[in-house]
Design a protein around this motif. Structure first.
Motif, PDB file in Angstrom:
ATOM      1  N   GLU A 130      25.455   6.740   7.552  1.00  0.00           N
ATOM      2  CA  GLU A 130      26.172   7.083   6.712  1.00  0.00           C
ATOM      3  C   GLU A 130      27.181   6.354   6.787  1.00  0.00           C
ATOM      4  N   MET A 131      27.980   6.596   7.808  1.00  0.00           N
ATOM      5  CA  MET A 131      28.997   6.155   7.942  1.00  0.00           C
ATOM      6  C   MET A 131      29.399   4.316   8.005  1.00  0.00           C
ATOM      7  N   GLN A 132      28.120   4.222   8.645  1.00  0.00           N
ATOM      8  CA  GLN A 132      27.759   3.162   8.488  1.00  0.00           C
ATOM      9  C   GLN A 132      27.161   1.807   7.442  1.00  0.00           C
ATOM     10  N   ALA A 133      26.539   3.198   6.224  1.00  0.00           N
ATOM     11  CA  ALA A 133      26.937   2.281   5.280  1.00  0.00           C
ATOM     12  C   ALA A 133      28.327   2.315   4.364  1.00  0.00           C
ATOM     13  N   LEU A 134      29.582   2.948   4.735  1.00  0.00           N
ATOM     14  CA  LEU A 134      30.460   3.380   4.736  1.00  0.00           C
ATOM     15  C   LEU A 134      30.715   1.942   4.777  1.00  0.00           C
ATOM     16  N   GLU A 135      30.924   1.570   6.022  1.00  0.00           N
ATOM     17  CA  GLU A 135      31.444   0.433   6.293  1.00  0.00           C
ATOM     18  C   GLU A 135      30.760  -0.859   6.061  1.00  0.00           C
ATOM     19  N   ASP A 136      30.064  -1.152   5.911  1.00  0.00           N
ATOM     20  CA  ASP A 136      28.548  -2.118   5.057  1.00  0.00           C
ATOM     21  C   ASP A 136      29.484  -2.830   2.795  1.00  0.00           C
ATOM     22  N   THR A 137      29.652  -1.157   2.622  1.00  0.00           N
ATOM     23  CA  THR A 137      30.181  -1.208   1.535  1.00  0.00           C
ATOM     24  C   THR A 137      31.600  -1.588   1.800  1.00  0.00           C
ATOM     25  N   ILE A 138      32.060  -1.017   2.584  1.00  0.00           N
ATOM     26  CA  ILE A 138      33.889  -1.421   2.829  1.00  0.00           C
ATOM     27  C   ILE A 138      33.886  -3.662   3.028  1.00  0.00           C
ATOM     28  N   ALA A 139      33.116  -3.918   3.705  1.00  0.00           N
ATOM     29  CA  ALA A 139      33.240  -5.027   4.266  1.00  0.00           C
ATOM     30  C   ALA A 139      32.621  -5.835   2.899  1.00  0.00           C
ATOM     31  N   LEU A 140      31.797  -5.678   2.338  1.00  0.00           N
ATOM     32  CA  LEU A 140      31.061  -5.638   1.249  1.00  0.00           C
ATOM     33  C   LEU A 140      32.078  -6.525  -0.403  1.00  0.00           C
ATOM     34  N   ALA A 141      32.618  -5.229  -0.584  1.00  0.00           N
ATOM     35  CA  ALA A 141      33.192  -4.905  -1.610  1.00  0.00           C
ATOM     36  C   ALA A 141      34.841  -6.184  -1.430  1.00  0.00           C
ATOM     37  N   PHE A 142      35.048  -6.399   0.255  1.00  0.00           N
ATOM     38  CA  PHE A 142      36.124  -7.158   0.844  1.00  0.00           C
ATOM     39  C   PHE A 142      35.731  -8.490  -0.158  1.00  0.00           C
ATOM     40  N   LEU A 143      34.503  -8.954   1.287  1.00  0.00           N
ATOM     41  CA  LEU A 143      33.408 -10.306   0.982  1.00  0.00           C
ATOM     42  C   LEU A 143      33.416 -10.736  -0.867  1.00  0.00           C
ATOM     43  N   ASP A 144      33.307  -9.934  -1.721  1.00  0.00           N
ATOM     44  CA  ASP A 144      32.987  -9.703  -2.304  1.00  0.00           C
ATOM     45  C   ASP A 144      34.635 -10.442  -3.904  1.00  0.00           C
ATOM     46  N   HIS A 145      35.082  -9.633  -3.212  1.00  0.00           N
ATOM     47  CA  HIS A 145      36.093  -9.227  -4.767  1.00  0.00           C
ATOM     48  C   HIS A 145      37.244  -9.390  -4.140  1.00  0.00           C
ATOM     49  N   TYR A 146      37.932 -10.506  -2.655  1.00  0.00           N
ATOM     50  CA  TYR A 146      39.055  -9.900  -2.290  1.00  0.00           C
ATOM     51  C   TYR A 146      39.333 -10.565  -1.022  1.00  0.00           C
ATOM     52  N   VAL A 147      37.951 -11.175  -0.831  1.00  0.00           N
ATOM     53  CA  VAL A 147      38.406 -12.833   0.559  1.00  0.00           C
ATOM     54  C   VAL A 147      38.895 -14.074   0.344  1.00  0.00           C
ATOM     55  N   GLU A 148      38.967 -13.835  -1.163  1.00  0.00           N
ATOM     56  CA  GLU A 148      39.495 -15.595  -1.613  1.00  0.00           C
ATOM     57  C   GLU A 148      40.778 -15.841  -1.155  1.00  0.00           C
ATOM     58  N   ALA A 149      41.694 -14.131  -2.177  1.00  0.00           N
ATOM     59  CA  ALA A 149      42.860 -13.961  -2.277  1.00  0.00           C
ATOM     60  C   ALA A 149      43.510 -14.125  -1.120  1.00  0.00           C
ATOM     61  N   PHE A 150      42.374 -13.035   0.185  1.00  0.00           N
ATOM     62  CA  PHE A 150      43.179 -13.388   1.049  1.00  0.00           C
ATOM     63  C   PHE A 150      43.518 -14.427   1.836  1.00  0.00           C
ATOM     64  N   ALA A 151      42.405 -15.023   1.983  1.00  0.00           N
ATOM     65  CA  ALA A 151      41.965 -16.420   2.352  1.00  0.00           C
ATOM     66  C   ALA A 151      43.456 -17.684   2.697  1.00  0.00           C
TER      67      ALA A 151
END
Length: 195
Positions: free
Chosen positions: A126-147
């Motif tokens: 479950e923690m791994q699923a949550l970690e994947d979810t956190i990473a994917l939300a970041f990559l999908d919605h936030y990484v470009e501004a972060f970059a």
């Protein structure tokens, strides 16, 4: 946790997030409310059979986060880690209080708290699923501004650390995303070959 409790808890989490004074420009909603919804959307793709506890933990990942700003800690790497640790403890405590008020069992509260605290990442599916979810939300919605805020080398290191926390399933889902030419190049250079 029964359906009535679950519905009330999710509504309470969203009500709290709706108080965030910052706005998410893409959705024109309070920043943390947008983040929470994106987490739930990604969890549906990562783990469509997730139970109520995992769904609550995903929705509450940034619970009232704006109340503990990064600027309150030294702008150093140790300061960042202290902020993250304190933040997770605070969020877990606040969510546990909310859950207790709704009559959720101690065992369920413990599971949700452990997920918010990111305990047992490599041994808890479950923690791994949550970690994947956190990473994917970041990559999908936030990484470009972060970059835009980081040079190529630092961004490559951050992306490599994010990638290392993800499962093969998370990597496959990340492969469905589209990135800017700069970010695509950095990822190709920084990340290992596809699983």
């Amino acid at each position: 946790m029964n359906q009535h409790q679950y519905d009330r808890i999710m509504a309470a989490i969203d009500d709290a997030h709706a108080c965030d004074p910052r706005q998410d420009k893409a959705s024109d909603t309070p920043y943390e409310l947008a983040y929470a919804r994106r987490m739930s959307e990604w969890l549906e793709r990562v783990a469509p059979d997730a139970d109520a506890e995992l769904r609550v933990a995903a929705r509450a990942q940034h619970f009232r986060r704006w109340e503990s700003p990064r600027e309150d800690y030294p702008m150093t790497r140790p300061g960042y880690h202290a902020w993250r640790t304190d933040l997770q403890k605070r969020q877990a405590s606040l969510v546990a209080e909310l859950l207790s008020e709704e009559g959720v069992t101690a065992d369920e509260i413990g599971r949700i708290s452990a997920l918010i605290l990111k305990q047992n990442i490599k041994t808890n599916p479950e923690m791994q699923a949550l970690e994947d979810t956190i990473a994917l939300a970041f990559l999908d919605h936030y990484v470009e501004a972060f970059a835009e805020e980081h040079d190529d080398d630092k961004l490559g290191r951050i992306l490599a650390r994010t990638w290392a926390k993800m499962s093969a399933h998370g990597h496959q889902l990340a492969g469905t995303l589209t990135f800017s030419p700069r970010l695509s190049r950095i990822m190709a250079e920084a990340l290992p070959a596809a699983d």
